[in-house]
Every structure is written in structure tokens, then in C-alpha cells.
Design an enzyme around this catalytic site. Sequence first.
Site, PDB file in Angstrom:
ATOM      1  N   GLU A  18      10.100  49.999 -42.013  1.00  0.00           N
ATOM      2  CA  GLU A  18       9.773  48.696 -41.443  1.00  0.00           C
ATOM      3  C   GLU A  18       9.375  47.678 -42.509  1.00  0.00           C
ATOM      4  O   GLU A  18       8.302  47.074 -42.463  1.00  0.00           O
ATOM      5  CB  GLU A  18       8.690  48.853 -40.379  1.00  0.00           C
ATOM      6  CG  GLU A  18       9.149  49.738 -39.233  1.00  0.00           C
ATOM      7  CD  GLU A  18       8.098  49.970 -38.172  1.00  0.00           C
ATOM      8  OE1 GLU A  18       6.990  49.410 -38.280  1.00  0.00           O
ATOM      9  OE2 GLU A  18       8.370  50.727 -37.220  1.00  0.00           O
TER      10      GLU A  18
ATOM     11  N   ASN B 193      14.314  52.746 -43.067  1.00  0.00           N
ATOM     12  CA  ASN B 193      14.268  52.819 -41.606  1.00  0.00           C
ATOM     13  C   ASN B 193      13.653  51.538 -41.059  1.00  0.00           C
ATOM     14  O   ASN B 193      12.653  51.054 -41.600  1.00  0.00           O
ATOM     15  CB  ASN B 193      13.407  54.038 -41.211  1.00  0.00           C
ATOM     16  CG  ASN B 193      13.469  54.376 -39.737  1.00  0.00           C
ATOM     17  OD1 ASN B 193      14.537  54.503 -39.167  1.00  0.00           O
ATOM     18  ND2 ASN B 193      12.307  54.551 -39.118  1.00  0.00           N
TER      19      ASN B 193
ATOM     20  N   HIS C  44      14.696  51.182 -30.687  1.00  0.00           N
ATOM     21  CA  HIS C  44      13.774  51.027 -29.565  1.00  0.00           C
ATOM     22  C   HIS C  44      14.277  49.843 -28.738  1.00  0.00           C
ATOM     23  O   HIS C  44      13.785  48.718 -28.863  1.00  0.00           O
ATOM     24  CB  HIS C  44      12.353  50.764 -30.061  1.00  0.00           C
ATOM     25  CG  HIS C  44      11.720  51.919 -30.754  1.00  0.00           C
ATOM     26  ND1 HIS C  44      11.453  53.112 -30.112  1.00  0.00           N
ATOM     27  CD2 HIS C  44      11.286  52.079 -32.029  1.00  0.00           C
ATOM     28  CE1 HIS C  44      10.877  53.951 -30.968  1.00  0.00           C
ATOM     29  NE2 HIS C  44      10.776  53.351 -32.133  1.00  0.00           N
TER      30      HIS C  44
ATOM     31  N   GLU D 141      14.966  56.646 -33.621  1.00  0.00           N
ATOM     32  CA  GLU D 141      13.800  56.646 -32.719  1.00  0.00           C
ATOM     33  C   GLU D 141      14.205  56.144 -31.332  1.00  0.00           C
ATOM     34  O   GLU D 141      13.520  55.335 -30.723  1.00  0.00           O
ATOM     35  CB  GLU D 141      12.677  55.772 -33.299  1.00  0.00           C
ATOM     36  CG  GLU D 141      12.283  56.159 -34.711  1.00  0.00           C
ATOM     37  CD  GLU D 141      11.142  55.318 -35.263  1.00  0.00           C
ATOM     38  OE1 GLU D 141      10.419  54.676 -34.471  1.00  0.00           O
ATOM     39  OE2 GLU D 141      10.957  55.308 -36.489  1.00  0.00           O
TER      40      GLU D 141
ATOM     41  N   ASP E 190      14.875  55.098 -27.737  1.00  0.00           N
ATOM     42  CA  ASP E 190      14.466  55.049 -26.336  1.00  0.00           C
ATOM     43  C   ASP E 190      14.993  53.736 -25.773  1.00  0.00           C
ATOM     44  O   ASP E 190      15.177  52.765 -26.498  1.00  0.00           O
ATOM     45  CB  ASP E 190      12.949  55.198 -26.127  1.00  0.00           C
ATOM     46  CG  ASP E 190      12.105  54.354 -27.070  1.00  0.00           C
ATOM     47  OD1 ASP E 190      12.528  53.236 -27.436  1.00  0.00           O
ATOM     48  OD2 ASP E 190      11.018  54.804 -27.461  1.00  0.00           O
TER      49      ASP E 190
END
Length: 491
Positions: free
Chosen positions: A156, A216, A260, A291, A293
Amino acid sequence: MNVPSGRARYRPVIAALAAAVLAGAGAVAVGKAPAQAAETTLRAAAAKAGLFFGVAASPGRLSSIVSQEFGQLTPENDMKPDTIATSSGGLRNTGNADTLVNYAQTNNMLVRGHTLVWHSQAGQLQGTSQATLNTFIGNALTRWGSRIAYWDVVNEALDDNNNGRRRTQWPHSLSRDANGDGDFFDAGDTDVIRNSFRRAKEVVQQNNLNTKLCINDYDVEGLTVRGGARNNKAQALYDIVRAYTQGTERLIDCVGFQAHFNDNPNSVITDDLQANIQRFADLGVEVHITELDIDDDLSNNDIGQGQANNYRKVVRACLNVARCTGITVWGIADSESWRSSERGLLFTGGSGNYQKKAAYSAVLDELNKGRSGVNPSSPPVSPSASTSPSTPTDPSPCSATVSLNSWTGGFVATVRVTAGSSSINGWRVTAGLPTGAAVTNHWSAERTGASGTVQFANVGYNGPIATGQSTEFGFQGTGAADGTTLTCTAT
């Protein structure tokens, strides 16, 4: 993400799985014979398709479903600096991380280490120097060694709100733009990203590790955001990866798209997800969905077929790119997710008693379809994509072909430049765009013009092409690009 978003090859079986994943980056299996039965777990179906399908978990959630359904494991929180780092860069409190690594090793699963350098959840490292970060990087990499297949070295690094800039808080406050040109890539600049990857690469090489080093981030998944505007954050990440893979130092091995997905305009699933994965893959790195979702808001609160269709889109985008070698969901069940109210995972239930959602079945079905139709020697195209032949005036020096991924009101073009009967030292491609089409973004080339006749020329690293070999660049635009003509000239 900024709130706890979490985040070895060791035994022969694990090494074999890793080899299969890497084979997917260079030689993708084309579907499966009709006589073969479909696999019944995500892990098996993914492995057959040449990638891993993983999950983030903590030691308290290592039920039998983890090793049954998933071939890769990411510690959700137990390898973050606030858990394991001392103020001097040493290690502490590694028991949970050890448990997860040992579980993965026992069950022949890959491990992703998460994470080494991060502005959030830094714990005792907060505000420290690059030298101390380097100490921590070395200690973490050597503790688990090649039992960790992938490490998120930098997490990040880019600012929110699609402004395309680096974060300014620590550790990015350690960076300096010495010549004021707006980037941190020059020899005289100080870049915490470059320096952290240099240290990690040094440790890997000195200790003969197999571990691959990743960057990432989130909201970098598509070329565009909602409404069709350029995804500046994705472009900034691309610039970083290009700078540290195409020069004299190859520091970055893999790129993680956190994925996400939610109804934030910068976090939606866009039609150009596959094209963005492809352009990173064209830099020679592995791309992972790290990650995943998917907020039920994106399917009008439908966690049945609506959410299942969104999962299909994401999984298929990865499968259609040869170097997309892994997908990891950020948790098992909705109730155990860090975003539990958004019901974004593949199972309901909890505490080891899980029920499969429609999204699970959709993912399993897509994985069982495999990478059918993907040719790693040429860029993949969506089912609605079209391919236009080049029209070179002289086919012998070089030629160019374009693959279009089109949707209503826009397109992404991937252009392949191929040397002819002799090698070339540089190239220029002239594109004739149809009326109404306009270029809004491009990569891996220099551009002159935006509509009508547009010229693209090589950048430094992709100018020389050996006889019969190819390189690629791409551009994105508005309007319709069907009928685009290309002329390639050697320079």
C-alpha cells in the site's frame, strides 16, 4: 487495506505445485479433455488450471476446510510488523506465524508472507530508518526462508482518492526526489520502495532462497475507475513496477492486486480488469489477486447469482492471463471477514461449520473451465474482442498486430510489434484510428497524437527486438476502435 487487511516452497510436493504455477506463466494448459471429471475443490481445480487458490487465515481458523479447499495460505495479521518486529528490526512473537507456516508445510500449501514495509500496523518500527527496515527485512526473510514462496515486501505505497501519488507519511517520508522531476526513480533519488526491494533481493540471493518478492496495493485493479476515468493509482503502480523490472536491476518479481471490491468509485470491478492484469504481466512479473472479497453492494445485496457473477468476472480475468498465477480470498466465511457486514466471501457459517455460497460454485466452475483458449505467446482477448491485422508498408523490418478488448464507449488495445527477417534496434507504429476514437492512456511506448493518426515509438527497454521476436505496448481509449490500421517502421 488500512484496517487489518492481513497479510514455502519446502517439500517436493510444494515445489511441484510452485513449478506448475510458474509453468502457467509460460505454457498454459489449454482446457481439459472432455473425458476428465471436474474437480470438486477450489484447490484441485486451480492446480489443474495452473495457478493457486488461497485464503488468509489465523491459527484459530485452521479447520479442515483450509487444507481441503485452498492450496495457499496468507497469515491475515500474524506476520505484520506490529506483531513480529522489534524496534531494532529484530523478531518477536513469531509463534502464530510459525504455526501457520508449519500448517502450510504439513498440508503442502504455498505461503505468502504479509508484510514487511507498510505505513500501517508498523508497531515498533513506526518512524524508523531505512537501515532498521533493512534489518527487519533480512531477519524475516531468513527466519522462514524458502518455506515462504512469496513475500509482500512493500504494501500500500500509493495514496488514496486516485491522485496517482505516493503516500507521504512514513515510511515514504524517507524518500527524496533529488532533482525535483516528480519521480523517485533516478540514481540520485532516495526511494524507500527501491531500497527495500534491493535489500530483500540481496537477502534472497545471498541465502539462495526461492522466495519471490512482491508489491501489493488496492484500488489498482482496473485501467479505469467508475465512469471511465483513468485509474491513476494503477498507472502509478505500473510505473513503479516498470522502473524496477525493465532496467539494470530486476527487483520486483510479482504484483498483488488486493481486489477488495466495493461500491467506492475507485474500487468497482471494471471491464478492463483483464487488460490491466495483462499489461503488468507483459512486464514479466507474476500477477496475483491477493485479498479478494466482493461487497454485496455490487450485486444489489444479492449474495446469490449476482455476487456469483461478479466472482466469475474476476476469476476469469485472471485465468485469461497466463502470468496471473494465483488468487487468494481474504477469509473463509462472511461472518469471519474484516468486512463481515458486506458479506463478500465464498462461505456462510463460521467456527469450522461452513456452507458454500453461490459464489463458491461459480468460482469452482470457472476454475474447472481452466485457461482454455489462452496462448501465452500472444495477449489474450475477451470473447467480444476483435483482432485487426496490421497493414505495414514494408513487412520485412517489422510488423504490428492489435488485439482489442472493447465495451460500449471504450476499448483497450494491445499491440504486438514483431521483427521481420532481421533484428531491429527501434520501432515506430503509426495507428490510424476510426472517426470518434481517441486515445486517453498508453503504456510501454511514447505517443504523439490522440485521434486520427497516432504515432507510438519504443521506449528504451523495448526498442531492440531480435529476428522473429516480439514486444508489446498498449493504449486505452474512448469510442470504438474496430477498423484500426497499423503501420510499423524500424528506426
